[in-house]
Design a protein around this motif. Structure first.
Motif, PDB file in Angstrom:
ATOM      1  N   LEU A  20       4.856   4.689  -0.507  1.00 44.19           N
ATOM      2  CA  LEU A  20       5.311   3.468   0.166  1.00 44.19           C
ATOM      3  C   LEU A  20       4.772   2.226  -0.543  1.00 44.19           C
ATOM      4  CD1 LEU A  20       4.801   4.385   3.942  1.00 44.19           C
ATOM      5  CD2 LEU A  20       6.975   4.197   2.718  1.00 44.19           C
ATOM      6  N   TYR A  21       3.482   2.241  -0.868  1.00 43.08           N
ATOM      7  CA  TYR A  21       2.853   1.071  -1.496  1.00 43.08           C
ATOM      8  C   TYR A  21       3.235   0.934  -2.965  1.00 43.08           C
ATOM      9  CZ  TYR A  21       0.099  -0.072   2.609  1.00 43.08           C
ATOM     10  OH  TYR A  21      -0.281  -0.460   3.869  1.00 43.08           O
ATOM     11  N   GLU A  22       3.267   2.028  -3.691  1.00 40.81           N
ATOM     12  CA  GLU A  22       3.616   1.958  -5.114  1.00 40.81           C
ATOM     13  C   GLU A  22       5.029   1.442  -5.331  1.00 40.81           C
ATOM     14  OE1 GLU A  22       0.928   5.343  -7.325  1.00 40.81           O
ATOM     15  OE2 GLU A  22       2.877   5.950  -6.575  1.00 40.81           O
ATOM     16  N   ASN A  23       5.942   1.816  -4.428  1.00 43.25           N
ATOM     17  CA  ASN A  23       7.347   1.441  -4.585  1.00 43.25           C
ATOM     18  C   ASN A  23       7.769   0.296  -3.668  1.00 43.25           C
ATOM     19  OD1 ASN A  23       7.991   3.465  -6.587  1.00 43.25           O
ATOM     20  ND2 ASN A  23       7.693   4.938  -4.938  1.00 43.25           N
ATOM     21  N   ASP A  24       6.801  -0.326  -3.001  1.00 46.33           N
ATOM     22  CA  ASP A  24       7.043  -1.451  -2.102  1.00 46.33           C
ATOM     23  C   ASP A  24       8.142  -1.114  -1.091  1.00 46.33           C
ATOM     24  OD1 ASP A  24       6.356  -3.961  -1.151  1.00 46.33           O
ATOM     25  OD2 ASP A  24       7.811  -5.006  -2.428  1.00 46.33           O
ATOM     26  N   LEU A  25       7.965   0.022  -0.410  1.00 46.70           N
ATOM     27  CA  LEU A  25       8.961   0.520   0.539  1.00 46.70           C
ATOM     28  C   LEU A  25       8.614   0.120   1.968  1.00 46.70           C
ATOM     29  CD1 LEU A  25       9.521   4.088  -0.960  1.00 46.70           C
ATOM     30  CD2 LEU A  25      10.897   2.024  -1.307  1.00 46.70           C
ATOM     31  N   PHE A  26       8.909  -1.099   2.316  1.00 45.83           N
ATOM     32  CA  PHE A  26       8.754  -1.586   3.678  1.00 45.83           C
ATOM     33  C   PHE A  26      10.117  -1.411   4.370  1.00 45.83           C
ATOM     34  CE2 PHE A  26       9.746  -4.903   0.716  1.00 45.83           C
ATOM     35  CZ  PHE A  26      10.769  -5.614   1.330  1.00 45.83           C
ATOM     36  N   PRO A  27      10.186  -1.477   5.692  1.00 41.93           N
ATOM     37  CA  PRO A  27      11.442  -1.135   6.378  1.00 41.93           C
ATOM     38  C   PRO A  27      12.690  -1.834   5.849  1.00 41.93           C
ATOM     39  CG  PRO A  27       9.702  -1.319   7.981  1.00 41.93           C
ATOM     40  CD  PRO A  27       9.118  -1.756   6.662  1.00 41.93           C
ATOM     41  N   GLU A  28      12.616  -3.123   5.526  1.00 39.97           N
ATOM     42  CA  GLU A  28      13.803  -3.854   5.076  1.00 39.97           C
ATOM     43  C   GLU A  28      14.050  -3.755   3.575  1.00 39.97           C
ATOM     44  OE1 GLU A  28      11.225  -5.289   6.686  1.00 39.97           O
ATOM     45  OE2 GLU A  28      11.938  -6.043   8.592  1.00 39.97           O
ATOM     46  N   SER A  29      13.307  -2.920   2.864  1.00 41.49           N
ATOM     47  CA  SER A  29      13.516  -2.822   1.412  1.00 41.49           C
ATOM     48  C   SER A  29      14.896  -2.229   1.123  1.00 41.49           C
ATOM     49  CB  SER A  29      12.410  -1.992   0.758  1.00 41.49           C
ATOM     50  OG  SER A  29      12.437  -0.667   1.227  1.00 41.49           O
ATOM     51  N   ILE A  30      15.530  -2.760   0.115  1.00 39.55           N
ATOM     52  CA  ILE A  30      16.884  -2.331  -0.254  1.00 39.55           C
ATOM     53  C   ILE A  30      16.912  -0.830  -0.519  1.00 39.55           C
ATOM     54  CG2 ILE A  30      18.728  -2.592  -1.962  1.00 39.55           C
ATOM     55  CD1 ILE A  30      18.453  -5.047  -0.199  1.00 39.55           C
TER      56      ILE A  30
END
Length: 167
Positions: free
Chosen positions: A142-152
């Motif tokens: 999640l952190y390495e790929n910047d995967l927050f809920p609204e991520s494309i």
């Protein structure tokens, strides 16, 4: 013990960095709900617990904290005062199942014990975190790929009722 974890600031020592989260709810066998804080730390953070507790929200996850809080990679750091927003149990989303190579035709919206099927996420639903029990490697991803809920990247896995590039 699980109720005693609510309101605790937790440090996750991942292979490449440290991240922090606040346990906001205990869900029994479904794990604890942890509001993960934005930012990675390349060494243990020496800030006071109150400074970390007021950190910016990154995402919310379910994590088996009651079973893992004594592991060397997971440390309860301090107490946090939960805000009114923290006390509201989050609503999660879960992608529907699809055959290999096909995009799912909808999402499950999980609100406590209630589940509702939707054919496409609305803008509001785009902010719901993904459901499922996370492990340390999933948190690192999640952190390495910047995967927050609204991520494309996360939103594009299933049908939407809006254009995510115009959010």
């Amino acid at each position: 013990m699980s109720k005693k974890l609510v309101g605790k600031l937790v440090e996750f020592k991942l292979p490449k960095f440290f991240v922090y989260g606040i346990c906001t709810h205990s869900e029994g066998t479904q794990g604890e709900i942890v509001r993960m804080l934005k930012g990675v730390h390349h060494a243990q953070n020496k800030e006071t617990g109150s400074t970390l507790c007021s950190g910016e929200h990154f995402t919310t996850i379910r994590f088996p904290l009651r079973y893992t809080h004594k592991e060397p990679e997971i440390q309860v750091v301090s107490d946090c005062n939960l805000s009114k927003a923290d006390l509201i149990r989050p609503i999660f989303r879960s992608l529907g199942i699809a055959p290999a190579g096909e995009k799912p035709n909808g999402w499950w919206i999980v609100d406590g014990n209630d589940e509702k099927w939707v054919e496409a996420l609305t803008i509001e639903m785009a902010s719901y975190p993904d459901d499922g029990l996370h492990n340390l490697l999933a948190i690192q991803e999640l952190y390495e790929n910047d995967l927050f809920p609204e991520s494309i990247e996360l939103l594009s896995r299933g049908p939407l009722s809006f254009d995510p590039t115009k959010m």
